[in-house]
Scaffold this motif. Structure first.
Motif, PDB file in Angstrom:
ATOM      1  N   LEU A 107      -0.071  -7.338 -20.071  1.00 31.30           N
ATOM      2  CA  LEU A 107       0.572  -7.465 -21.381  1.00 31.30           C
ATOM      3  C   LEU A 107       0.679  -8.923 -21.818  1.00 31.30           C
ATOM      4  N   THR A 108       1.076  -9.806 -20.889  1.00 32.06           N
ATOM      5  CA  THR A 108       1.181 -11.239 -21.186  1.00 32.06           C
ATOM      6  C   THR A 108       0.723 -12.031 -19.972  1.00 32.06           C
ATOM      7  N   GLY A 109       0.195 -13.210 -20.222  1.00 31.60           N
ATOM      8  CA  GLY A 109      -0.179 -14.100 -19.132  1.00 31.60           C
ATOM      9  C   GLY A 109      -1.513 -13.756 -18.500  1.00 31.60           C
ATOM     10  N   VAL A 110      -1.712 -14.359 -17.331  1.00 30.43           N
ATOM     11  CA  VAL A 110      -2.926 -14.169 -16.549  1.00 30.43           C
ATOM     12  C   VAL A 110      -2.509 -13.864 -15.119  1.00 30.43           C
ATOM     13  N   VAL A 111      -3.097 -12.831 -14.537  1.00 32.55           N
ATOM     14  CA  VAL A 111      -2.782 -12.452 -13.154  1.00 32.55           C
ATOM     15  C   VAL A 111      -4.050 -12.475 -12.309  1.00 32.55           C
ATOM     16  N   ARG A 112      -3.841 -12.563 -11.018  1.00 32.01           N
ATOM     17  CA  ARG A 112      -4.957 -12.402 -10.078  1.00 32.01           C
ATOM     18  C   ARG A 112      -4.603 -11.210  -9.196  1.00 32.01           C
ATOM     19  N   LEU A 113      -5.467 -10.206  -9.217  1.00 31.86           N
ATOM     20  CA  LEU A 113      -5.301  -9.002  -8.406  1.00 31.86           C
ATOM     21  C   LEU A 113      -6.074  -9.187  -7.108  1.00 31.86           C
ATOM     22  N   TYR A 114      -5.344  -9.169  -6.005  1.00 33.08           N
ATOM     23  CA  TYR A 114      -5.959  -9.234  -4.684  1.00 33.08           C
ATOM     24  C   TYR A 114      -5.991  -7.828  -4.107  1.00 33.08           C
ATOM     25  N   THR A 115      -7.109  -7.457  -3.540  1.00 38.19           N
ATOM     26  CA  THR A 115      -7.220  -6.167  -2.858  1.00 38.19           C
ATOM     27  C   THR A 115      -7.857  -6.385  -1.496  1.00 38.19           C
ATOM     28  N   GLU A 116      -7.597  -5.441  -0.641  1.00 35.02           N
ATOM     29  CA  GLU A 116      -8.025  -5.535   0.751  1.00 35.02           C
ATOM     30  C   GLU A 116      -9.543  -5.561   0.923  1.00 35.02           C
ATOM     31  N   PHE A 117     -10.278  -4.881   0.060  1.00 28.81           N
ATOM     32  CA  PHE A 117     -11.711  -4.709   0.263  1.00 28.81           C
ATOM     33  C   PHE A 117     -12.603  -5.362  -0.799  1.00 28.81           C
ATOM     34  N   TYR A 118     -12.006  -5.966  -1.840  1.00 28.14           N
ATOM     35  CA  TYR A 118     -12.791  -6.547  -2.920  1.00 28.14           C
ATOM     36  C   TYR A 118     -12.388  -7.998  -3.152  1.00 28.14           C
ATOM     37  N   ARG A 153       0.862  -1.184   0.000  1.00 31.97           N
ATOM     38  CA  ARG A 153       0.000   0.000   0.000  1.00 31.97           C
ATOM     39  C   ARG A 153       0.902   1.238   0.000  1.00 31.97           C
ATOM     40  N   HIS A 154       0.425   2.275  -0.659  1.00 29.06           N
ATOM     41  CA  HIS A 154       1.182   3.522  -0.756  1.00 29.06           C
ATOM     42  C   HIS A 154       0.234   4.616  -1.220  1.00 29.06           C
ATOM     43  N   ASP A 155       0.668   5.851  -1.143  1.00 28.72           N
ATOM     44  CA  ASP A 155      -0.148   6.970  -1.594  1.00 28.72           C
ATOM     45  C   ASP A 155      -0.400   6.872  -3.095  1.00 28.72           C
ATOM     46  N   GLY A 156      -1.461   7.499  -3.534  1.00 26.15           N
ATOM     47  CA  GLY A 156      -1.742   7.619  -4.958  1.00 26.15           C
ATOM     48  C   GLY A 156      -2.746   6.603  -5.466  1.00 26.15           C
ATOM     49  N   GLU A 157      -2.810   6.525  -6.783  1.00 27.37           N
ATOM     50  CA  GLU A 157      -3.690   5.603  -7.486  1.00 27.37           C
ATOM     51  C   GLU A 157      -2.831   4.769  -8.424  1.00 27.37           C
ATOM     52  N   GLU A 158      -3.362   3.601  -8.817  1.00 32.11           N
ATOM     53  CA  GLU A 158      -2.629   2.748  -9.736  1.00 32.11           C
ATOM     54  C   GLU A 158      -3.541   2.245 -10.843  1.00 32.11           C
ATOM     55  N   PHE A 159      -2.925   2.102 -12.004  1.00 36.49           N
ATOM     56  CA  PHE A 159      -3.566   1.497 -13.166  1.00 36.49           C
ATOM     57  C   PHE A 159      -2.662   0.359 -13.592  1.00 36.49           C
ATOM     58  N   ALA A 164      -7.045  -2.740 -14.624  1.00 37.17           N
ATOM     59  CA  ALA A 164      -7.676  -2.389 -13.345  1.00 37.17           C
ATOM     60  C   ALA A 164      -7.146  -1.031 -12.918  1.00 37.17           C
ATOM     61  N   TYR A 165      -7.988  -0.299 -12.207  1.00 36.78           N
ATOM     62  CA  TYR A 165      -7.632   1.033 -11.700  1.00 36.78           C
ATOM     63  C   TYR A 165      -8.118   1.071 -10.254  1.00 36.78           C
ATOM     64  N   TYR A 166      -7.255   1.449  -9.320  1.00 35.90           N
ATOM     65  CA  TYR A 166      -7.641   1.389  -7.914  1.00 35.90           C
ATOM     66  C   TYR A 166      -6.849   2.390  -7.072  1.00 35.90           C
ATOM     67  N   ASP A 167      -7.374   2.634  -5.899  1.00 32.36           N
ATOM     68  CA  ASP A 167      -6.741   3.489  -4.892  1.00 32.36           C
ATOM     69  C   ASP A 167      -5.607   2.689  -4.259  1.00 32.36           C
ATOM     70  N   ALA A 168      -4.368   3.143  -4.411  1.00 25.55           N
ATOM     71  CA  ALA A 168      -3.208   2.388  -3.953  1.00 25.55           C
ATOM     72  C   ALA A 168      -3.020   2.413  -2.438  1.00 25.55           C
ATOM     73  N   THR A 169      -3.813   3.239  -1.710  1.00 24.74           N
ATOM     74  CA  THR A 169      -3.741   3.193  -0.248  1.00 24.74           C
ATOM     75  C   THR A 169      -4.452   1.948   0.280  1.00 24.74           C
ATOM     76  N   MET A 170      -5.289   1.317  -0.551  1.00 22.17           N
ATOM     77  CA  MET A 170      -5.922   0.047  -0.217  1.00 22.17           C
ATOM     78  C   MET A 170      -4.884  -1.050  -0.432  1.00 22.17           C
ATOM     79  N   GLY A 171      -4.760  -1.969   0.501  1.00 21.03           N
ATOM     80  CA  GLY A 171      -3.817  -3.061   0.336  1.00 21.03           C
ATOM     81  C   GLY A 171      -4.064  -3.812  -0.966  1.00 21.03           C
ATOM     82  N   HIS A 172      -2.966  -4.179  -1.646  1.00 22.00           N
ATOM     83  CA  HIS A 172      -3.085  -4.886  -2.922  1.00 22.00           C
ATOM     84  C   HIS A 172      -1.840  -5.724  -3.192  1.00 22.00           C
ATOM     85  N   ASN A 173      -2.021  -6.801  -3.934  1.00 17.43           N
ATOM     86  CA  ASN A 173      -0.937  -7.671  -4.402  1.00 17.43           C
ATOM     87  C   ASN A 173      -1.392  -8.317  -5.702  1.00 17.43           C
TER      88      ASN A 173
END
Length: 89
Positions: A40-51, A30-36, A62-71
């Motif tokens: 490009l290749t492969g398949v990923v799974r985006l984990y977020t703290e609230f979804y 988690r960090h300040d700002g937003e992320e997009f 995907a576009y999200y608030d980067a202060t929310m935990g994510h991996n």
């Protein structure tokens, strides 16, 4: 990417996603700002703290608030590659 631009407000970069499980992380990123992110290749799974986790394939984004935990993990046989753009505050 775009490293010659002075006074940037966004940080674009290409990343290889090597992690295959959430156990490979020491908690949420988690960090300040937003992320997009754009796959490009492969398949990923985006984990977020609230979804619920989201599986993203080549061309998905995907576009999200980067202060929310994510991996992000790769669920492909090979490492995935993503374009990540982080806003700088």
């Amino acid at each position: 990417l775009g490293d010659a631009l002075l006074n940037k407000r966004m940080l674009p970069y290409r990343a290889r996603v090597r992690a295959r499980t959430m156990d490979e992380f020491d908690g949420w990123v988690r960090h300040d700002g937003e992320e997009f992110l754009y796959v490009l290749t492969g398949v990923v799974r985006l984990y977020t703290e609230f979804y619920e986790p989201a599986e993203l394939r080549r061309g998905d984004s995907a576009y999200y608030d980067a202060t929310m935990g994510h991996n992000v993990i790769s669920v492909s046989a090979d490492d995935a590659t993503i374009l990540w753009v982080t806003s700088l505050t």
